[in-house]
Design an enzyme around this catalytic site. Structure first.
Site, PDB file in Angstrom:
ATOM      1  N   MET A  38     -15.247  -2.895  -1.262  1.00 20.75           N
ATOM      2  CA  MET A  38     -15.846  -4.188  -1.090  1.00 20.75           C
ATOM      3  C   MET A  38     -16.438  -4.664   0.104  1.00 20.75           C
ATOM      4  O   MET A  38     -15.826  -4.068   1.283  1.00 20.75           O
ATOM      5  CB  MET A  38     -14.744  -5.321  -1.504  1.00 20.75           C
ATOM      6  CG  MET A  38     -15.113  -6.903  -1.149  1.00 20.75           C
ATOM      7  SD  MET A  38     -13.738  -8.005  -1.709  1.00 20.75           S
ATOM      8  CE  MET A  38     -13.709  -7.784  -3.519  1.00 20.75           C
ATOM      9  N   SER A 112     -11.599   2.690  -1.709  1.00 22.64           N
ATOM     10  CA  SER A 112     -10.674   1.248  -1.793  1.00 22.64           C
ATOM     11  C   SER A 112     -10.931   0.764  -3.175  1.00 22.64           C
ATOM     12  O   SER A 112     -10.589   1.514  -4.169  1.00 22.64           O
ATOM     13  CB  SER A 112     -11.238   0.179  -0.751  1.00 22.64           C
ATOM     14  OG  SER A 112     -10.272  -0.978  -0.614  1.00 22.64           O
ATOM     15  N   GLN A 113     -11.361  -0.441  -3.463  1.00 20.48           N
ATOM     16  CA  GLN A 113     -11.728  -0.898  -4.855  1.00 20.48           C
ATOM     17  C   GLN A 113     -12.810  -0.157  -5.717  1.00 20.48           C
ATOM     18  O   GLN A 113     -12.511  -0.015  -6.970  1.00 20.48           O
ATOM     19  CB  GLN A 113     -12.278  -2.475  -4.834  1.00 20.48           C
ATOM     20  CG  GLN A 113     -13.697  -2.170  -4.226  1.00 20.48           C
ATOM     21  CD  GLN A 113     -14.065  -4.094  -4.667  1.00 20.48           C
ATOM     22  OE1 GLN A 113     -13.494  -4.709  -4.393  1.00 20.48           O
ATOM     23  NE2 GLN A 113     -15.663  -4.263  -4.720  1.00 20.48           N
ATOM     24  N   ASP A 230      -1.637   0.834   6.812  1.00 19.43           N
ATOM     25  CA  ASP A 230      -2.771   0.056   6.250  1.00 19.43           C
ATOM     26  C   ASP A 230      -2.309  -1.234   6.491  1.00 19.43           C
ATOM     27  O   ASP A 230      -1.101  -1.770   5.856  1.00 19.43           O
ATOM     28  CB  ASP A 230      -2.939   0.583   4.695  1.00 19.43           C
ATOM     29  CG  ASP A 230      -4.198  -0.159   3.887  1.00 19.43           C
ATOM     30  OD1 ASP A 230      -4.472  -1.062   4.282  1.00 19.43           O
ATOM     31  OD2 ASP A 230      -4.774   0.773   3.257  1.00 19.43           O
ATOM     32  N   HIS A 286      -6.595   1.206   7.040  1.00 22.61           N
ATOM     33  CA  HIS A 286      -7.399   1.293   5.954  1.00 22.61           C
ATOM     34  C   HIS A 286      -8.660   2.115   5.903  1.00 22.61           C
ATOM     35  O   HIS A 286      -9.401   1.846   7.024  1.00 22.61           O
ATOM     36  CB  HIS A 286      -7.517   0.019   5.174  1.00 22.61           C
ATOM     37  CG  HIS A 286      -8.027   0.066   3.782  1.00 22.61           C
ATOM     38  ND1 HIS A 286      -7.398   0.521   2.764  1.00 22.61           N
ATOM     39  CD2 HIS A 286      -9.279  -0.520   3.183  1.00 22.61           C
ATOM     40  CE1 HIS A 286      -8.127   0.481   1.789  1.00 22.61           C
ATOM     41  NE2 HIS A 286      -9.215  -0.594   1.961  1.00 22.61           N
TER      42      HIS A 286
END
Length: 303
Positions: A38, A112-113, A230, A286
């Site tokens: 994102m 990630s997403q 993270d 992250h």
């Protein structure tokens, strides 16, 4: 594109340090599909563009497709916030099926997403076949909270916070806010299971879709990377398919302790026993890693 946008929410810049390229003269490589996080886009030279270039340098002759969700980079970035995830997955399935370079199969790497979205592709669209799925900081049991949304004055961050706080499981928010579609509230488990448009479906929370289970088990390997410091993903255990125990928001459980695993609703227990699940951990926040770490730990799964 601004540095603030690159850092929004679950995208985060990827840090790459210099390293000597791998000596690889074998051009019989498996294609690779990338899906960004994102706030990022397919082709940003500071993130996914750098990843694509680095992989092409390390593995001679490899075809790397970095997915663009939309007609251009601007749409791609915006759709990472506001386009129905199920529509995104369907769009990607069509794109992959129409790419002649992928007809023999491909590996996939999601950031990630993008990782849980690619898992949905594996479960829903087995042709062309996905061989190995690498999840880099993906949230496979969703998220519950926004502990660090970079740019506290960002209108997008403020909008997302307000929308999730006012009703993550309302039809309007679910349909139009990507993060709501993998928002997993352990204090409102019934609402989550009933109204989650994306995550509750792909995680077999309502019914067991045997096709999803069968298709996921076709993977040769499912590699999950957790970032030990993270500060973006809450809880970080989601990166290894763990999550908060239902009914409270403090204690977590591992994948192996979950009902999903014990009932093998998605085939993960069978995959684990077959040696198909790989759990990797790395220091750092992250999506922060070096080229050396990437080369040593992830490239072997792409060869």
């Amino acid at each position: 594109m601004s540095a603030v946008l690159l850092c929004l929410l679950l995208a985060g810049p990827v840090l790459l340090a210099a390293s000597r390229p791998y000596d690889d003269s074998n051009n019989g490589t498996v294609p690779l599909v990338l899906w960004h996080g994102m706030g990022d886009s397919c082709c940003n030279p500071l993130s996914m563009g750098a990843i694509k270039k680095m992989i092409e340098e390390e593995i001679s002759g490899i075809y790397v497709l970095s997915l663009m969700i939309g007609k251009n980079v601007v749409q791609d970035t915006e759709n990472g916030f506001f386009m129905d995830v199920n529509e995104q997955v369907s769009m990607v399935c069509s794109q992959l099926a129409q790419d002649p370079k992928l007809k023999g199969g491909y590996n996939a790497m999601g950031f990630s997403q993008g990782a849980q979205f690619l898992r949905a592709v594996a479960q829903r669209c087995p042709s062309p076949p996905m061989k190995t799925l690498i999840s880099v900081g993906g949230q496979h049991q969703g998220v519950y909270g926004l502990p660090r949304c970079p740019g506290e004055t960002s209108h997008i961050c403020d909008f997302i916070r307000k929308a999730l706080n006012s009703g993550a499981y309302s039809d309007m928010v679910q349909k139009h806010l990507v993060q709501a579609q993998y928002w997993h509230d352990p204090l409102n488990d019934d609402l989550y299971k009933k109204h989650s448009l994306f995550l509750a479906d792909v995680n077999q929370e309502r019914v067991v879709n045997e096709t999803y289970k069968k298709n996921l088990q076709l993977l040769d390997k499912f590699v999950m990377v957790k970032f030990l410091q993270d500060s973006v993903v809450d809880p970080v255990d989601s990166e290894w398919f763990g999550f908060l125990k239902t009914g409270q928001a403090k204690e977590t459980e591992t994948l192996q302790e979950s009902v999903l695993y014990k009932e093998d609703r998605l085939g993960l227990a069978a995959m684990d026993k077959a040696g198909k699940l790989v759990f990797l951990a790395t220091e750092g926040d992250h999506l922060q890693f070096t080229r050396e770490w990437f080369t040593a730990n992830l490239l072997p799964y792409l060869r």
